[in-house]
Design a protein around this motif. Sequence first.
Motif, short mmCIF file in Angstrom:
data_model
loop_
_atom_site.label_atom_id
_atom_site.label_comp_id
_atom_site.label_asym_id
_atom_site.label_seq_id
_atom_site.Cartn_x
_atom_site.Cartn_y
_atom_site.Cartn_z
N PHE A 1 43.02 46.81 41.62
CA PHE A 1 44.48 45.99 41.92
C PHE A 1 44.91 45.79 40.78
O PHE A 1 46.19 46.09 39.98
CB PHE A 1 44.30 44.75 43.10
N GLY A 2 43.99 45.05 39.73
CA GLY A 2 43.99 44.86 38.68
C GLY A 2 45.00 46.24 37.43
O GLY A 2 45.65 45.86 36.95
N PHE A 3 44.18 47.17 37.87
CA PHE A 3 44.28 48.81 36.77
C PHE A 3 45.40 48.97 37.18
O PHE A 3 46.42 49.38 36.35
CB PHE A 3 43.23 49.89 37.20
N TYR A 4 46.09 49.22 38.54
CA TYR A 4 47.34 50.21 39.09
C TYR A 4 48.37 48.65 38.57
O TYR A 4 49.40 48.91 38.28
CB TYR A 4 47.35 49.81 40.39
N LEU A 5 48.20 47.57 38.76
CA LEU A 5 49.77 46.78 38.55
C LEU A 5 49.80 47.02 37.31
O LEU A 5 50.84 46.57 36.35
CB LEU A 5 48.88 45.14 38.39
N SER A 6 48.33 46.62 36.26
CA SER A 6 48.98 46.89 35.24
C SER A 6 49.44 48.22 34.48
O SER A 6 49.90 48.63 33.01
CB SER A 6 47.00 47.02 33.94
N SER A 7 49.65 49.22 35.47
CA SER A 7 50.34 50.67 34.56
C SER A 7 51.38 50.49 35.98
O SER A 7 52.25 51.66 35.47
CB SER A 7 49.88 51.87 35.08
N THR A 8 51.67 49.28 36.26
CA THR A 8 53.12 48.50 36.64
C THR A 8 54.59 48.55 35.29
O THR A 8 54.22 48.15 34.67
CB THR A 8 53.12 47.83 37.88
N ALA A 9 55.98 48.54 35.78
CA ALA A 9 57.02 47.81 35.30
C ALA A 9 57.17 46.46 35.02
O ALA A 9 57.40 45.57 34.50
CB ALA A 9 58.27 48.33 35.38
N ILE A 10 56.26 46.02 36.16
CA ILE A 10 55.52 43.82 35.81
C ILE A 10 54.28 43.79 35.11
O ILE A 10 54.81 42.78 34.78
CB ILE A 10 55.54 43.49 37.58
N SER B 1 55.94 41.78 32.46
CA SER B 1 56.13 40.21 32.13
C SER B 1 55.13 39.39 32.41
O SER B 1 54.74 37.96 32.25
CB SER B 1 57.45 40.27 33.57
N ILE B 2 53.70 40.07 33.02
CA ILE B 2 52.65 39.79 33.77
C ILE B 2 51.58 38.74 32.03
O ILE B 2 51.37 38.03 32.16
CB ILE B 2 51.99 39.98 34.17
N LYS B 3 52.21 39.61 31.70
CA LYS B 3 51.13 39.27 29.85
C LYS B 3 51.93 38.45 29.27
O LYS B 3 51.17 37.13 28.63
CB LYS B 3 50.94 40.96 28.94
N ALA B 4 53.08 38.09 29.38
CA ALA B 4 54.21 37.48 28.88
C ALA B 4 54.09 35.95 29.67
O ALA B 4 53.79 34.52 28.24
CB ALA B 4 55.85 37.42 28.50
N GLY B 5 54.10 35.75 30.93
CA GLY B 5 53.81 34.79 31.01
C GLY B 5 51.96 34.25 31.38
O GLY B 5 51.96 32.96 30.84
#
Length: 64
Positions: free
Chosen positions: A35-44, A47-51
């Motif tokens: 899930f983490g690997f797939y989430l890191s390649s999405t458009a969001i 935003s997660i990194k900035a948060g």
Amino acid sequence: MILSISGVVLLGTVVFIFFRKDGLKPSHACTSMLFGFYLSSTAIAPSIKAGGESLASLLGGMRF
């Protein structure tokens, strides 16, 4: 870069503790990792990194 490495170490430690103490199954750990690997390649991901950076700077600025 340091924040990313620290986050990976922290999350790895949490997963290890869950695995050893709370009976986290290997399939749950693999699912979390994927899930983490797939989430890191999405458009969001930006935003997660900035948060995360915002939260880190907030926690870093607190005085006890």
